[in-house]
Design an enzyme around this catalytic site. Structure first.
Site, PDB file in Angstrom:
ATOM      1  N   CYS A  40     -20.879  26.946  77.057  1.00 27.01           N
ATOM      2  CA  CYS A  40     -21.459  27.911  78.004  1.00 27.01           C
ATOM      3  C   CYS A  40     -20.858  27.791  79.407  1.00 27.01           C
ATOM      4  O   CYS A  40     -20.903  28.734  80.189  1.00 27.01           O
ATOM      5  CB  CYS A  40     -22.970  27.755  78.066  1.00 27.01           C
ATOM      6  SG  CYS A  40     -23.750  28.106  76.483  1.00 27.01           S
TER       7      CYS A  40
ATOM      8  N   HIS B 208     -25.497  31.229  84.668  1.00 19.76           N
ATOM      9  CA  HIS B 208     -25.394  31.365  83.215  1.00 19.76           C
ATOM     10  C   HIS B 208     -26.710  31.945  82.698  1.00 19.76           C
ATOM     11  O   HIS B 208     -27.792  31.574  83.156  1.00 19.76           O
ATOM     12  CB  HIS B 208     -25.140  29.992  82.589  1.00 19.76           C
ATOM     13  CG  HIS B 208     -25.197  29.992  81.097  1.00 19.76           C
ATOM     14  ND1 HIS B 208     -24.560  30.939  80.336  1.00 19.76           N
ATOM     15  CD2 HIS B 208     -25.821  29.160  80.223  1.00 19.76           C
ATOM     16  CE1 HIS B 208     -24.788  30.687  79.053  1.00 19.76           C
ATOM     17  NE2 HIS B 208     -25.559  29.615  78.961  1.00 19.76           N
TER      18      HIS B 208
ATOM     19  N   ASN C 160     -28.089  35.009  75.244  1.00 19.59           N
ATOM     20  CA  ASN C 160     -27.143  33.994  75.708  1.00 19.59           C
ATOM     21  C   ASN C 160     -25.792  34.250  75.038  1.00 19.59           C
ATOM     22  O   ASN C 160     -25.660  34.065  73.829  1.00 19.59           O
ATOM     23  CB  ASN C 160     -27.677  32.603  75.351  1.00 19.59           C
ATOM     24  CG  ASN C 160     -26.782  31.477  75.839  1.00 19.59           C
ATOM     25  OD1 ASN C 160     -25.645  31.712  76.266  1.00 19.59           O
ATOM     26  ND2 ASN C 160     -27.287  30.268  75.772  1.00 19.59           N
TER      27      ASN C 160
HETATM   28  O1  UT7 Z   1     -26.634  27.961  76.875  1.00 16.56           O
HETATM   29  C1  UT7 Z   1     -26.691  26.587  76.677  1.00 16.56           C
HETATM   30  C2  UT7 Z   1     -27.891  26.036  77.223  1.00 16.56           C
HETATM   31  N1  UT7 Z   1     -29.031  26.354  76.390  1.00 16.56           N
HETATM   32  C3  UT7 Z   1     -30.180  26.499  76.951  1.00 16.56           C
HETATM   33  O2  UT7 Z   1     -30.256  26.500  78.156  1.00 16.56           O
HETATM   34  C4  UT7 Z   1     -31.421  26.607  76.104  1.00 16.56           C
HETATM   35  C5  UT7 Z   1     -32.452  25.724  76.679  1.00 16.56           C
HETATM   36  N2  UT7 Z   1     -33.720  25.743  75.984  1.00 16.56           N
HETATM   37  C6  UT7 Z   1     -34.538  26.817  76.012  1.00 16.56           C
HETATM   38  O3  UT7 Z   1     -34.221  27.870  76.537  1.00 16.56           O
HETATM   39  C7  UT7 Z   1     -35.920  26.645  75.413  1.00 16.56           C
HETATM   40  O4  UT7 Z   1     -36.175  25.284  75.163  1.00 16.56           O
HETATM   41  C8  UT7 Z   1     -36.143  27.464  74.112  1.00 16.56           C
HETATM   42  C9  UT7 Z   1     -36.201  28.932  74.438  1.00 16.56           C
HETATM   43  C10 UT7 Z   1     -35.025  27.166  73.126  1.00 16.56           C
HETATM   44  C11 UT7 Z   1     -37.486  27.062  73.485  1.00 16.56           C
HETATM   45  O5  UT7 Z   1     -38.534  27.228  74.415  1.00 16.56           O
HETATM   46  P1  UT7 Z   1     -39.630  26.068  74.643  1.00 16.56           P
HETATM   47  O6  UT7 Z   1     -40.619  26.599  75.572  1.00 16.56           O
HETATM   48  O7  UT7 Z   1     -38.883  24.818  75.007  1.00 16.56           O
HETATM   49  O8  UT7 Z   1     -40.295  25.999  73.206  1.00 16.56           O
HETATM   50  P2  UT7 Z   1     -40.382  24.735  72.210  1.00 16.56           P
HETATM   51  O9  UT7 Z   1     -39.030  24.403  71.681  1.00 16.56           O
HETATM   52  O10 UT7 Z   1     -41.194  23.666  72.825  1.00 16.56           O
HETATM   53  O11 UT7 Z   1     -41.219  25.389  71.049  1.00 16.56           O
HETATM   54  C12 UT7 Z   1     -42.602  25.752  71.240  1.00 16.56           C
HETATM   55  C13 UT7 Z   1     -43.149  26.235  69.926  1.00 16.56           C
HETATM   56  C14 UT7 Z   1     -42.891  25.271  68.769  1.00 16.56           C
HETATM   57  O12 UT7 Z   1     -43.992  25.300  67.924  1.00 16.56           O
HETATM   58  P3  UT7 Z   1     -45.095  24.131  67.987  1.00 16.56           P
HETATM   59  O13 UT7 Z   1     -44.353  22.858  67.691  1.00 16.56           O
HETATM   60  O14 UT7 Z   1     -45.655  24.181  69.367  1.00 16.56           O
HETATM   61  O15 UT7 Z   1     -46.073  24.528  66.917  1.00 16.56           O
HETATM   62  C15 UT7 Z   1     -41.698  25.892  68.066  1.00 16.56           C
HETATM   63  O16 UT7 Z   1     -41.652  25.571  66.706  1.00 16.56           O
HETATM   64  O17 UT7 Z   1     -42.514  27.479  69.568  1.00 16.56           O
HETATM   65  C16 UT7 Z   1     -41.995  27.361  68.229  1.00 16.56           C
HETATM   66  N3  UT7 Z   1     -40.819  28.212  68.118  1.00 16.56           N
HETATM   67  C17 UT7 Z   1     -40.901  29.537  67.880  1.00 16.56           C
HETATM   68  N4  UT7 Z   1     -41.960  30.333  67.647  1.00 16.56           N
HETATM   69  C18 UT7 Z   1     -41.696  31.633  67.419  1.00 16.56           C
HETATM   70  C19 UT7 Z   1     -39.529  27.870  68.289  1.00 16.56           C
HETATM   71  N5  UT7 Z   1     -38.748  28.966  68.137  1.00 16.56           N
HETATM   72  C20 UT7 Z   1     -39.587  30.006  67.863  1.00 16.56           C
HETATM   73  C21 UT7 Z   1     -39.382  31.368  67.619  1.00 16.56           C
HETATM   74  N6  UT7 Z   1     -40.460  32.149  67.414  1.00 16.56           N
HETATM   75  N7  UT7 Z   1     -38.153  31.932  67.624  1.00 16.56           N
END
Ligand code: UT7
Length: 323
Positions: free
Chosen positions: A113, A250, A280
């Site tokens: 990225c 980004h 992204n």
């Molecule tokens: O470009 C390179 C750099 N990359 C980034 O900058 C990405 C950085 N990370 C992020 O943007 C975020 O961490 C995400 C968008 C990937 C995830 O957001 P989050 O607020 O950190 O969510 P999380 O991973 O803590 O997940 C929360 C919940 C989980 O369920 P439980 O364990 O709370 O029951 C996940 O399983 O959301 C669930 N989950 C989803 N639910 C519905 C994860 N993906 C999905 C989904 N739809 N697509």
């Protein structure tokens, strides 16, 4: 002294638009979750006949048109990509051929990225040392080809696209008031490899592999790393965050963009956001955002612009320039 001045910018997107709702048929997710957690509402997905090379070529041609230049004027192409058409030769060389350029040189830059920020910095070094006069710097990606379309934690986040700028070596007084690249700050740290990587490659599995990410872990590091390099680039340029006209980050997640701008004290109305439209797009995200902000008249000649990115590796970096 020589400054690398932006002469033009151009973008290209695949034909197919994919809205969040379509993912509800593929994995256990919802439009609401994707919008709330990321800000993304849609992305573009490359069809079989659209590749990193074809999208990169289209963005390059748009940038050349915008600059009032032709392919013959270019003697360096740097393509930032992690999704090349082939393992080798470099897709930059394929784009060079597609543009009908048979002089100068071209190579790919792989910093995920952060690729575009790395490529701009590299092109600047080539121009300032006289190795080239006019460079096409392209970010082009087809991440849809390396996504695991059954993994809801990653497949909803990424999209395909390309953006390009033309940089020209220009005699300059070299003050902050002069056009061109003023300062840059690049970093990497391989200790974070497992948080964001592709689980295949020519020398390991002999396959292309799929993107794997511990999103929460990446998120935890993103804001601090981004703000560190932005502050370093501003310090090197002798510029305060208040002086910036535009912050072009980004485009991975709207929450990361908002938190970074807040920590840096940059007003929300100076932040260019396109993540809702493109998702992204990795190395293409910064030039796609630049292209949007130039096309709608926000970024104008003479504006002070800060580019930043952070991604797999980890790699991270920032570039300060006067447009
Ligand atoms: O470009 C390179 C750099 N990359 C980034 O900058 C990405 C950085 N990370 C992020 O943007 C975020 O961490 C995400 C968008 C990937 C995830 O957001 P989050 O607020 O950190 O969510 P999380 O991973 O803590 O997940 C929360 C919940 C989980 O369920 P439980 O364990 O709370 O029951 C996940 O399983 O959301 C669930 N989950 C989803 N639910 C519905 C994860 N993906 C999905 C989904 N739809 N697509």
């Amino acid at each position: 002294m020589i400054r690398s001045v932006v002469r033009g910018v151009g973008t290209a997107l695949p034909r197919r638009l994919m809205k969040n709702a379509e993912f509800e048929e593929l994995v256990d997710t919802s439009d609401e979750w994707i919008v709330q957690r990321t800000g993304i509402t849609q992305r573009y997905i490359a069809s079989e006949d659209e590749t990193t090379a074809s999208l990169g070529e289209a963005a390059a041609r748009a940038a050349l048109d915008n600059a009032g230049l032709t392919p013959a004027d270019i003697d360096l192409i740097i393509l930032a990509t992690s999704t090349p058409n082939n393992t080798f030769p470099a897709t930059a060389v394929e784009i060079q051929e597609r543009l009908g350029i048979h002089h100068g040189f071209a190579f790919d830059m792989q910093a995920v990225c952060s690729g575009f920020v790395y490529a701009v910095t590299s092109a600047d070094a080539h121009l300032r040392t006289g190795l080239a006069r006019r460079a096409l710097v392209i970010g082009s990606e087809t991440f849809s080809r390396i996504l695991d379309w059954t993994d809801r934690t990653t497949c909803v986040l990424f999209g395909d696209g390309a953006g390009a700028i033309v940089l020209e070596a220009t005699e300059s007084e070299g003050t902050p008031a002069d056009r061109g690249i003023i300062a840059a700050s690049l970093r990497s740290d391989g200790a974070h490899k497992e948080k964001l990587f592709v689980d295949g490659g020519p020398s390991t599995t002999g396959t292309v592999g799929h993107l794997r990410m511990e999103g929460k872990e990446v998120f935890k590091h993103a804001v601090g790393m981004i703000t560190d390099v932005v502050v370093d680039a501003l310090d090197k340029g002798g510029i305060g965050a208040d002086d910036l006209d535009w912050f072009v980050p980004h485009q991975a997640n709207k929450r990361i963009i908002d938190a970074s701008a807040k920590k840096l004290g940059i007003d929300a109305d100076k932040v260019v956001v396109t993540v809702h439209l493109h998702g992204n797009t990795s190395a293409a995200s910064v030039p796609l955002a630049l292209g949007a902000a130039v096309a709608d008249g926000r970024i104008k000649q003479g504006d002070l612009v800060l580019l930043e990115a952070m991604g797999g590796g980890f790699t991270w970096g920032a570039v300060l320039l006067r447009w």
